[in-house]
Design an enzyme around this catalytic site. Structure first.
Site, short mmCIF file in Angstrom:
data_model
loop_
_atom_site.label_atom_id
_atom_site.label_comp_id
_atom_site.label_asym_id
_atom_site.label_seq_id
_atom_site.Cartn_x
_atom_site.Cartn_y
_atom_site.Cartn_z
N GLY A 29 -6.70 -0.88 0.01
CA GLY A 29 -6.94 -1.54 1.43
C GLY A 29 -8.66 -0.31 2.26
N ASP A 31 -9.69 2.14 2.26
CA ASP A 31 -10.58 3.13 1.75
C ASP A 31 -11.02 3.14 0.52
OD1 ASP A 31 -10.78 5.64 1.10
OD2 ASP A 31 -8.78 6.38 0.83
N SER A 118 -2.72 3.77 8.65
CA SER A 118 -1.86 4.05 8.98
C SER A 118 -0.91 2.67 9.41
CB SER A 118 -1.23 4.64 9.88
OG SER A 118 -1.64 5.88 9.27
N TYR A 122 1.26 2.17 4.54
CA TYR A 122 1.31 3.58 5.56
C TYR A 122 2.65 2.87 6.17
CZ TYR A 122 -1.36 7.27 3.43
OH TYR A 122 -1.83 8.17 1.80
#
Ligand code: ADP
Length: 170
Positions: A29, A31, A118, A122
């Site tokens: 993602g 990151d 998130s 997540y």
């Protein structure tokens, strides 16, 4: 506060926020995109932080330089994994925004760009996450003397529309 749709790695802010995981070693993602575009110095700085302080707990934030990115710094914060809402996920998500802004203020950074923390792998519900994001940033700004420009950089249209809605709403 402003909202745009796009790729946060292209934003020339004082700091962009990374939705990291607690290892700080990169992932998928946003990151992965930040580490790919920013180059290896960001990862080296993250490793040095983990060696000194250990893994980064959920809701907390650490800072590195921006490496090859147009942003000067990257603030890495660890969002909560959505687990149905009974594990303080909402509080922890708000902490991500608040602690990232506190760290930015401590470094005298004034233009800050956030992704939708998130809401990818997540699995945090996007509607709830957008409300929490806008409320947490607004609360921080109202409670501090810092003058900051905060941009929400939404990768997908659903998050873009939700953040726009809550910016109008609050
Ligand atoms: P998390 O593990 O916190 O859910 P993800 O990276 O999986 O993190 O997703 C967080 C959000 O970041 C998602 O809404 C995803 O669409 C978004 N995203 C992915 N790539 C980028 C990017 N290059 N710029 C901005 N946002 C991104």
């Amino acid at each position: 506060m402003q909202v745009v749709q796009g790729d946060i790695t292209k934003i020339a802010a004082d700091a962009i926020i990374n939705a990291a995981n607690s290892s700080l070693l990169g992932g998928g993602g946003v990151d992965g995109a930040i580490h790919r575009a920013g180059g290896k110095t960001i990862l080296e700085e993250c490793k040095a932080i983990v060696a000194r302080l250990g893994r980064c707990p959920t809701g907390e934030a650490v800072i590195t330089t921006g490496g090859n990115l147009p942003a000067k710094y990257v603030i890495h914060t660890v969002g909560p994994v959505w687990n149905g809402g009974k594990k303080q996920e909402e509080e922890k998500l708000a902490d991500c925004y608040t602690n990232s802004l506190k760290l930015a203020a401590a470094h005298r950074l004034t233009s800050i760009a956030f992704p939708n923390i998130s809401t990818g792998v997540y699995r945090f519900p996007k509607e709830k996450a957008s409300r929490i994001a806008v409320q947490a940033v607004r609360n921080f700004m109202q409670g501090s003397n810092e003058i900051m420009q905060v941009i929400f950089v939404c990768y997908d249209e659903e998050n873009f529309n939700l953040i726009r809605k809550y910016l109008d709403y609050f």
